[in-house]
Structure formats: C-alpha cells, structure tokens
Scaffold this motif. Structure first.
Motif, PDB file in Angstrom:
ATOM      1  N   GLY A 124       0.813  -1.210   0.000  1.00 33.21           N
ATOM      2  CA  GLY A 124       0.000   0.000   0.000  1.00 33.21           C
ATOM      3  C   GLY A 124       0.847   1.260   0.000  1.00 33.21           C
ATOM      4  O   GLY A 124       2.073   1.209  -0.043  1.00 33.21           O
ATOM      5  N   HIS A 125       0.155   2.390   0.042  1.00 35.56           N
ATOM      6  CA  HIS A 125       0.803   3.697   0.060  1.00 35.56           C
ATOM      7  C   HIS A 125       0.126   4.596   1.073  1.00 35.56           C
ATOM      8  O   HIS A 125      -1.072   4.486   1.311  1.00 35.56           O
ATOM      9  N   VAL A 126       0.909   5.485   1.628  1.00 38.18           N
ATOM     10  CA  VAL A 126       0.386   6.571   2.447  1.00 38.18           C
ATOM     11  C   VAL A 126       1.163   7.816   2.042  1.00 38.18           C
ATOM     12  O   VAL A 126       2.351   7.735   1.734  1.00 38.18           O
ATOM     13  N   ALA A 127       0.490   8.927   1.985  1.00 39.26           N
ATOM     14  CA  ALA A 127       1.154  10.179   1.656  1.00 39.26           C
ATOM     15  C   ALA A 127       1.239  11.032   2.908  1.00 39.26           C
ATOM     16  O   ALA A 127       0.390  10.952   3.794  1.00 39.26           O
ATOM     17  N   LEU A 128       2.284  11.840   2.979  1.00 41.19           N
ATOM     18  CA  LEU A 128       2.466  12.786   4.058  1.00 41.19           C
ATOM     19  C   LEU A 128       2.596  14.157   3.430  1.00 41.19           C
ATOM     20  O   LEU A 128       3.380  14.340   2.497  1.00 41.19           O
ATOM     21  N   GLY A 129       1.814  15.108   3.900  1.00 44.01           N
ATOM     22  CA  GLY A 129       1.873  16.449   3.342  1.00 44.01           C
ATOM     23  C   GLY A 129       1.878  17.491   4.438  1.00 44.01           C
ATOM     24  O   GLY A 129       1.407  17.234   5.552  1.00 44.01           O
ATOM     25  N   ARG A 130       2.413  18.638   4.121  1.00 49.26           N
ATOM     26  CA  ARG A 130       2.383  19.732   5.096  1.00 49.26           C
ATOM     27  C   ARG A 130       0.934  20.197   5.238  1.00 49.26           C
ATOM     28  O   ARG A 130       0.299  20.590   4.272  1.00 49.26           O
ATOM     29  N   GLY A 131       0.426  20.154   6.436  1.00 50.02           N
ATOM     30  CA  GLY A 131      -0.952  20.552   6.688  1.00 50.02           C
ATOM     31  C   GLY A 131      -1.034  21.914   7.329  1.00 50.02           C
ATOM     32  O   GLY A 131      -1.842  22.133   8.213  1.00 50.02           O
ATOM     33  N   THR A 132      -0.180  22.830   6.896  1.00 45.62           N
ATOM     34  CA  THR A 132      -0.107  24.126   7.562  1.00 45.62           C
ATOM     35  C   THR A 132      -0.511  25.292   6.667  1.00 45.62           C
ATOM     36  O   THR A 132      -0.398  26.439   7.059  1.00 45.62           O
ATOM     37  N   ALA A 133      -0.983  25.008   5.461  1.00 43.97           N
ATOM     38  CA  ALA A 133      -1.409  26.065   4.537  1.00 43.97           C
ATOM     39  C   ALA A 133      -2.707  25.623   3.870  1.00 43.97           C
ATOM     40  O   ALA A 133      -3.010  24.425   3.815  1.00 43.97           O
ATOM     41  N   PRO A 134      -3.490  26.560   3.354  1.00 47.50           N
ATOM     42  CA  PRO A 134      -4.749  26.166   2.702  1.00 47.50           C
ATOM     43  C   PRO A 134      -4.520  25.207   1.531  1.00 47.50           C
ATOM     44  O   PRO A 134      -3.606  25.375   0.739  1.00 47.50           O
ATOM     45  N   ALA A 135      -5.372  24.196   1.471  1.00 46.99           N
ATOM     46  CA  ALA A 135      -5.355  23.237   0.366  1.00 46.99           C
ATOM     47  C   ALA A 135      -6.148  23.829  -0.802  1.00 46.99           C
ATOM     48  O   ALA A 135      -6.710  24.935  -0.688  1.00 46.99           O
ATOM     49  N   LEU A 136      -6.241  23.108  -1.904  1.00 49.07           N
ATOM     50  CA  LEU A 136      -6.953  23.598  -3.082  1.00 49.07           C
ATOM     51  C   LEU A 136      -8.411  23.939  -2.781  1.00 49.07           C
ATOM     52  O   LEU A 136      -8.995  24.798  -3.408  1.00 49.07           O
ATOM     53  N   TYR A 137      -9.010  23.279  -1.794  1.00 48.41           N
ATOM     54  CA  TYR A 137     -10.412  23.544  -1.458  1.00 48.41           C
ATOM     55  C   TYR A 137     -10.551  24.724  -0.503  1.00 48.41           C
ATOM     56  O   TYR A 137     -11.649  25.045  -0.056  1.00 48.41           O
ATOM     57  N   GLY A 138      -9.423  25.389  -0.169  1.00 49.83           N
ATOM     58  CA  GLY A 138      -9.468  26.628   0.588  1.00 49.83           C
ATOM     59  C   GLY A 138      -9.329  26.507   2.089  1.00 49.83           C
ATOM     60  O   GLY A 138      -9.163  27.501   2.777  1.00 49.83           O
ATOM     61  N   GLU A 139      -9.406  25.314   2.638  1.00 49.80           N
ATOM     62  CA  GLU A 139      -9.268  25.120   4.075  1.00 49.80           C
ATOM     63  C   GLU A 139      -7.889  24.563   4.394  1.00 49.80           C
ATOM     64  O   GLU A 139      -7.293  23.867   3.578  1.00 49.80           O
ATOM     65  N   THR A 140      -7.408  24.857   5.587  1.00 50.88           N
ATOM     66  CA  THR A 140      -6.124  24.317   6.023  1.00 50.88           C
ATOM     67  C   THR A 140      -6.365  22.971   6.685  1.00 50.88           C
ATOM     68  O   THR A 140      -7.086  22.900   7.694  1.00 50.88           O
ATOM     69  N   PRO A 141      -5.798  21.885   6.127  1.00 55.98           N
ATOM     70  CA  PRO A 141      -5.958  20.577   6.764  1.00 55.98           C
ATOM     71  C   PRO A 141      -5.298  20.577   8.135  1.00 55.98           C
ATOM     72  O   PRO A 141      -4.308  21.269   8.355  1.00 55.98           O
ATOM     73  N   ARG A 142      -5.844  19.842   9.011  1.00 57.97           N
ATOM     74  CA  ARG A 142      -5.298  19.723  10.359  1.00 57.97           C
ATOM     75  C   ARG A 142      -4.934  18.270  10.633  1.00 57.97           C
ATOM     76  O   ARG A 142      -5.565  17.366  10.097  1.00 57.97           O
ATOM     77  N   PRO A 143      -3.975  18.039  11.519  1.00 57.68           N
ATOM     78  CA  PRO A 143      -3.707  16.656  11.929  1.00 57.68           C
ATOM     79  C   PRO A 143      -4.957  16.036  12.537  1.00 57.68           C
ATOM     80  O   PRO A 143      -5.860  16.750  12.983  1.00 57.68           O
TER      81      PRO A 143
END
Length: 133
Positions: free
Chosen positions: A50-69
C-alpha cells in the motif's frame, strides 16, 4: 501508484518527524517527493503493498481550508504487517494498545503517529510469526 488505487494523506505539522517515524516503524519507502530537492512539502511512501502520503498541513489546500492533523479519530489507518512484534518494538512509546488477540482471530495493536493519527496494525496471517507472546 496505479490509477484507481486509494491512498490516504496524513496532514503534518512536522512532516520531517512523521516521515522518519513511518520509515523507522513501518519500513516506509519514498516513492515520490515534492519538491525533489530540499525540504519536501509532500511525500508518498510505499508500505508493503500500500501507500500513504504525508503532506504539510499548515497552509490552505486547493479547497481553501487548512488541513489539520487528526483529531477525534474519525479515520484510523489500518495495515497488515508481517511481524507485529517488531513493529510494536520499533514504535516504543507510540504504542497506544499493546498486541492482543481478537475474537475474530487476528492479533492487533494500536499505534499513534507523531501527528496523532491512529494506526490499527494487524499481524498478517500469512506470515510465520508465532501467536501470542
């Protein structure tokens, strides 16, 4: 990754620490990183099949909200491993629930990654690890 394959993105405040944890505890191997040089903003790790991705969740994503842990644990990552005892040993203080046999026949443990994401880790029945310790 193949088209049609589902994978999850763990949004990270501390991507470097979380990346090291997935490599040392779950033997993750980087399949993709962006940018290619310097500190990555996004990584895809292969873990087993399988795969898992890790991304910086400290800036707005394409949908405009900032992802949080992860909070509230609406989603747990689940994975089968060939040697649950070795994963639990590598995870050390990240073990939330130590290995236990379940009534449905699996041996499982819960880990918490550095971002707070819960992982249900399950002994792969096809491996040759013996039963309960």
């Amino acid at each position: 990754m193949a088209r049609g394959e589902l994978f999850l993105v763990v949004n990270c405040v501390d991507l470097a620490t979380t990346w090291r944890w997935y490599v040392s505890v779950l033997s993750g191997v980087v399949d993709y990183r962006f940018p290619e040089r310097g500190e990555p903003d996004y990584l895809t790790l292969r873990i087993g099949d399988g795969h898992v991705a890790l991304g910086r969740g400290t800036a707005p994503a394409l949908y405009g909200e900032t992802p949080r842990p992860a909070t509230g644990h609406a989603v747990d990552l689940c994975m089968y491993v060939p040697d649950l005892a070795a994963v639990v040993e590598a995870a050390a203080a990240a073990v939330v629930v130590p290995p236990a046999d379940m009534p449905w026949g699996e041996r499982v443990a819960y880990l918490r990654d550095p971002e707070g994401t819960m992982l249900l880790v399950i002994q792969d029945a096809d491996s040759n690890e013996s039963g309960p310790s």
